[in-house]
Write a protein that holds these residues in place. Structure first.
Motif, PDB file in Angstrom:
ATOM      1  N   MET A  20      -8.180   1.225   3.787  1.00  0.00           N
ATOM      2  CA  MET A  20      -8.162   1.459   5.365  1.00  0.00           C
ATOM      3  C   MET A  20      -7.576   0.355   5.704  1.00  0.00           C
ATOM      4  O   MET A  20      -6.478  -0.218   6.811  1.00  0.00           O
ATOM      5  N   TYR A  21      -7.909  -1.008   5.047  1.00  0.00           N
ATOM      6  CA  TYR A  21      -7.878  -2.136   4.892  1.00  0.00           C
ATOM      7  C   TYR A  21      -5.971  -2.633   4.861  1.00  0.00           C
ATOM      8  O   TYR A  21      -5.244  -2.739   5.414  1.00  0.00           O
ATOM      9  N   LEU A  22      -5.642  -1.496   4.183  1.00  0.00           N
ATOM     10  CA  LEU A  22      -4.117  -2.240   3.419  1.00  0.00           C
ATOM     11  C   LEU A  22      -3.784  -0.892   4.183  1.00  0.00           C
ATOM     12  O   LEU A  22      -2.005  -1.394   4.581  1.00  0.00           O
ATOM     13  N   THR A  23      -3.984   0.265   4.551  1.00  0.00           N
ATOM     14  CA  THR A  23      -2.858   0.897   5.777  1.00  0.00           C
ATOM     15  C   THR A  23      -3.439  -0.045   6.604  1.00  0.00           C
ATOM     16  O   THR A  23      -1.738  -0.310   7.236  1.00  0.00           O
ATOM     17  N   LEU A  24      -4.149  -0.353   7.542  1.00  0.00           N
ATOM     18  CA  LEU A  24      -3.547  -1.476   8.579  1.00  0.00           C
ATOM     19  C   LEU A  24      -2.876  -2.669   8.462  1.00  0.00           C
ATOM     20  O   LEU A  24      -1.850  -2.895   9.239  1.00  0.00           O
ATOM     21  N   SER A  25      -3.073  -3.483   7.264  1.00  0.00           N
ATOM     22  CA  SER A  25      -2.207  -4.885   6.982  1.00  0.00           C
ATOM     23  C   SER A  25      -0.843  -4.478   6.630  1.00  0.00           C
ATOM     24  O   SER A  25      -0.311  -5.249   7.271  1.00  0.00           O
TER      25      SER A  25
END
Length: 154
Positions: A20-25
């Motif tokens: 989720m962090y990688l996607t949002l980032s």
């Protein structure tokens, strides 16, 4: 609850959080890049929350999704804190975040009668953010205890 504490379950959640962090980032970096092409400055939205956070309050207030943090701080936390306690303002901000996420998930997983789709578990986002609001309040209440001071000094 015992099933939620299994190592496999916790590992899946950690991997999910990182994805989720990688996607949002990545998506926010792409938008920032496009905005920068037109000469406008942008701010870092994510500040390495999963690896650099030192506490729940550091995670939520200084590292995770600064755009939403600013919106909730201006729109919920400050107005509530002006009339009530800081503790109530923190809880209100996390409840507002939970409601916002429930609203967003309801659009993402909207079901049409003629299409078989995933049925979301309504209320889970609300519980997640309400729990994190409680964790923030508890951190504020006990962070001065010697054991936590010792942990912060290392």
């Amino acid at each position: 609850i015992p099933d939620m504490l299994r190592l496999g379950h916790l590992g899946n959640n950690l991997i999910g959080a990182y994805l989720m962090y990688l996607t949002l980032s990545f998506s926010q970096s792409a938008v920032a890049f496009a905005i920068n092409l037109f000469g406008f400055a942008t701010v870092d939205v994510m500040r390495n929350p999963l690896l650099a956070s030192t506490s729940p309050s550091d995670f939520w207030s200084r590292r995770w999704n600064q755009v939403i943090h600013s919106m909730l701080k201006r729109g919920v936390f400050k107005p509530v804190a002006q009339s009530f306690s800081r503790t109530l303002a923190v809880v209100a901000a996390f409840i507002a975040s939970g409601l916002l996420h429930e609203y967003v998930w309801s659009f993402i997983f909207f079901q049409h009668d003629d299409v078989e789709t995933f049925t979301p578990g309504y209320g889970k986002s609300m519980l997640f953010f309400a729990w994190n609001g409680i964790v923030m309040v508890l951190e504020n209440l006990i962070s001065h205890w010697p054991i936590f001071q010792m942990m912060n000094s290392t």
